[in-house]
Design an enzyme around this catalytic site. Structure first.
Site, PDB file in Angstrom:
ATOM      1  N   HIS A  20       9.771   5.986   0.271  1.00 39.76           N
ATOM      2  CA  HIS A  20      10.395   5.030   1.185  1.00 39.76           C
ATOM      3  C   HIS A  20      11.889   4.919   0.869  1.00 39.76           C
ATOM      4  O   HIS A  20      12.408   5.622   0.005  1.00 39.76           O
ATOM      5  CB  HIS A  20       9.677   3.676   1.134  1.00 39.76           C
ATOM      6  N   HIS A  23      13.219   4.706  -2.824  1.00 41.39           N
ATOM      7  CA  HIS A  23      13.292   5.982  -3.555  1.00 41.39           C
ATOM      8  C   HIS A  23      14.562   6.733  -3.153  1.00 41.39           C
ATOM      9  O   HIS A  23      15.261   7.298  -3.987  1.00 41.39           O
ATOM     10  CB  HIS A  23      12.090   6.875  -3.227  1.00 41.39           C
ATOM     11  N   CYS A 128     -12.086  -8.674 -11.998  1.00 37.73           N
ATOM     12  CA  CYS A 128     -12.664  -9.413 -10.879  1.00 37.73           C
ATOM     13  C   CYS A 128     -13.952  -8.721 -10.460  1.00 37.73           C
ATOM     14  O   CYS A 128     -13.942  -7.537 -10.124  1.00 37.73           O
ATOM     15  CB  CYS A 128     -11.698  -9.492  -9.703  1.00 37.73           C
ATOM     16  N   CYS A 131     -13.889  -7.608  -6.766  1.00 40.14           N
ATOM     17  CA  CYS A 131     -13.116  -6.379  -6.536  1.00 40.14           C
ATOM     18  C   CYS A 131     -13.721  -5.193  -7.285  1.00 40.14           C
ATOM     19  O   CYS A 131     -13.392  -4.046  -7.011  1.00 40.14           O
ATOM     20  CB  CYS A 131     -11.679  -6.541  -7.016  1.00 40.14           C
ATOM     21  N   CYS A 145      -8.020 -14.280  -8.446  1.00 39.73           N
ATOM     22  CA  CYS A 145      -7.894 -13.079  -7.641  1.00 39.73           C
ATOM     23  C   CYS A 145      -7.465 -13.508  -6.239  1.00 39.73           C
ATOM     24  O   CYS A 145      -8.111 -14.360  -5.632  1.00 39.73           O
ATOM     25  CB  CYS A 145      -9.230 -12.347  -7.580  1.00 39.73           C
ATOM     26  N   HIS A 148     -10.447 -12.886  -3.721  1.00 39.67           N
ATOM     27  CA  HIS A 148     -11.710 -13.597  -3.848  1.00 39.67           C
ATOM     28  C   HIS A 148     -11.551 -15.048  -4.287  1.00 39.67           C
ATOM     29  O   HIS A 148     -12.539 -15.763  -4.403  1.00 39.67           O
ATOM     30  CB  HIS A 148     -12.636 -12.843  -4.810  1.00 39.67           C
ATOM     31  N   LYS A 292      11.550  -9.333   3.732  1.00 41.85           N
ATOM     32  CA  LYS A 292      11.045  -8.468   2.682  1.00 41.85           C
ATOM     33  C   LYS A 292      10.363  -7.252   3.329  1.00 41.85           C
ATOM     34  O   LYS A 292       9.672  -7.379   4.326  1.00 41.85           O
ATOM     35  CB  LYS A 292      10.027  -9.239   1.832  1.00 41.85           C
ATOM     36  N   LYS A 295       4.330  -3.233   3.929  1.00 44.64           N
ATOM     37  CA  LYS A 295       3.456  -2.481   4.836  1.00 44.64           C
ATOM     38  C   LYS A 295       2.821  -3.398   5.864  1.00 44.64           C
ATOM     39  O   LYS A 295       2.681  -3.037   7.031  1.00 44.64           O
ATOM     40  CB  LYS A 295       2.365  -1.776   4.024  1.00 44.64           C
TER      41      LYS A 295
HETATM   42 ZN   LIG Z   1     -11.242  -9.971  -6.410  1.00 44.73          ZN
END
Ligand SMILES: [Zn+2]
Length: 494
Positions: A20, A23, A128, A131, A145, A148, A292, A295
């Protein structure tokens, strides 16, 4: 100055995704410094490359149904292609999957282990269950997390640790006394207070069952090397056999990796009694139109797309013209177009075209005879001095500011002298000579920033595409030589 070595590095970029604008920014900055020091007669080695091991790459590759190596090969190609497109003049490109790099890293790990700097212990990490993976402290939001909303378990894993804590005093001494220079100055103070809080030993391995995509520890085949030794050692292995360049004069990086560079990287070198880099220069981050870059917002700036949409030099110029190097800045395509039109097309492009057309019309395309120097030659010298001092202090925007002042003064010189009305051939010849010489100065001084354009100017002046600071001497342009007017530089964007 002859024989003076100059080694400059960018960080190696992590290859979980395509490059991006961040870089591109670091790499163009390194290229600007490289070209500058080359025209000043130094022998420069410019290294960039890619960081290719680790869990993230392993996972992204798996999610795409690819082997890690196959996956990274594709991403690495997009980096290499981009550097060619952006006119990056690096001397080598190191990949941490290069066989010679991997061999060397194993040797270094063994040596650190043999000397007692690496020992077996534990590292603690947040896991987590939702996850099904480890999170770092910085992943957590209010201790939970973010996905979650649950507190993760604190898990203890067997790992090898590096004795970072034992280098604390040495690091403080090096940074305080600028034996390791951290720039801009605010970064030095920031790092000193960070280190004074105390450094802890860090883990340098993961269980192979967790991360298989990494370099195996030579003293324990159940573990792979975790980031640090593997990634940092690129700066040494990337020199291949050119050891004479060690240590780096300048290491460029964004602010998020200064901590690990100025502590872990330097301590690894100290442990092995190697010379340390002289300067680490830290640049800022980009926002895009004030927001900012992310994505999720869909505002990630793609340097490849920009370099195709506009001129490569326009992109290189824009990135370093408005934002002081070392500070955060905002990326705006609107401003890029504005600067392109007013500063590149109107000021520079026009100046070249006007001077060359007048030379063709009045002197049959031959460089006329000078009779006297005037304020324009003085301004050329002043500009050269100022640019020289700005470049020595990483003040790219000031250097460009001074060069563009010279350009606008040259346009003013044409207008003030009403050069198109002058009938006295000798007088006209002198003014045009001064302007042609100024263009030669402009070409050399802009070369590090916009190399293609600088070469084009030299060509149009009928000169060889060679760039040397030593050629910034008034009167080197020979009278009688034929100019070669080409197409107008920087067509305006509507
Ligand atoms: Zn999680």
């Amino acid at each position: 100055m002859i024989g003076f070595k100059f080694y400059i590095t960018t960080p190696i970029y992590y290859v979980n995704d395509v490059p991006h604008i961040g870089h591109a920014y670091t790499t163009i900055a390194a290229d600007i410094l490289t070209r500058w020091h080359r025209i000043k007669g130094k022998e420069v080695f410019f290294l960039t490359g890619t960081d290719e091991h680790g869990k993230k790459v392993q996972e992204v590759a798996e999610s795409k149904g690819k082997q890690p190596k196959e996956f990274v090969d594709g991403i690495v190609k997009s980096f290499k292609d981009l550097w060619i497109k952006l006119n990056i003049s690096n001397d080598d490109f190191i990949r941490t999957t290069d066989a010679d790099h991997e061999e060397e890293v194993k040797k270094v790990l063994q040596e650190l282990f043999d000397k007692g700097f690496i020992y077996k212990g534990h590292y603690e990490s947040y896991y987590c269950v939702g996850c099904e993976q480890y999170l770092t402290r910085s992943d957590l939001v209010d201790g939970c997390c973010p996905l979650h909303k649950k507190e993760p378990e604190l898990k203890k894993e067997e790992a090898y640790l590096f004795k970072l804590s034992s280098f604390q005093d040495q690091l403080l001494d090096l940074i305080e006394n600028d034996k390791l220079q951290l720039l801009p100055l605010s970064r030095k103070n920031e790092m000193l207070s960070f280190i004074r809080e105390g450094l802890k030993d860090i883990s340098i391995s993961r269980k192979k069952s967790e991360v298989y995509w990494g370099i195996e520890l030579p003293f324990d085949k159940e573990h792979t090397c975790y980031v640090w030794v593997d990634a940092f050692w690129n700066y040494i292995t990337g020199l291949r056999k050119n050891e004479k360049f060690w240590p780096p004069e300048v290491q460029l990086m964004a602010k998020d990796i200064l901590r690990v560079h100025s502590t872990i990287w330097i301590s690894l070198l100290l442990a092995l009694k190697l010379k340390i880099p002289k300067t680490m220069f830290v640049h800022g981050y980009f926002t895009v139109d004030g927001k900012k870059m992310s994505k999720t917002l869909g505002n990630v700036v793609d340097p490849k797309e920009l370099s195709e949409k506009y001129d490569v030099d326009a992109l290189r110029y824009y990135l370093f013209r408005g934002i002081p190097f070392g500070q955060d800045g905002d990326f705006s395509e609107k401003v890029l177009i504005e600067r392109y039109n007013s500063e590149l097309a109107d000021s520079l492009g026009n100046l070249i075209n006007r001077v060359l057309v007048l030379t063709e019309k009045n002197f049959n395309g031959n460089v006329p005879q000078p009779t006297e120097k005037d304020k324009l030659s003085e301004l050329c010298f002043e500009t050269m001095e100022k640019v020289n001092s700005s470049m020595g202090n990483f003040q790219f925007h000031n250097a460009l500011n001074d060069i563009w002042h010279l350009i606008s003064e040259s346009n003013k010189y044409i207008n003030d002298n009403k050069i198109w009305e002058i009938e006295d051939k000798q007088k006209l010849g002198n003014l045009l000579y001064n302007l042609l010489e100024t263009l030669r100065f402009v070409s050399i001084l802009t070369y590090p920033f916009i190399p293609e354009t600088a070469e084009n100017i030299m060509e149009q002046l009928g000169l060889e595409k060679k760039f040397s600071f030593d050629d910034l001497k008034w009167g080197k342009l020979e009278s009688g030589k034929k100019i070669k007017r080409g197409k107008v530089l920087f067509q305006k964007i509507k």
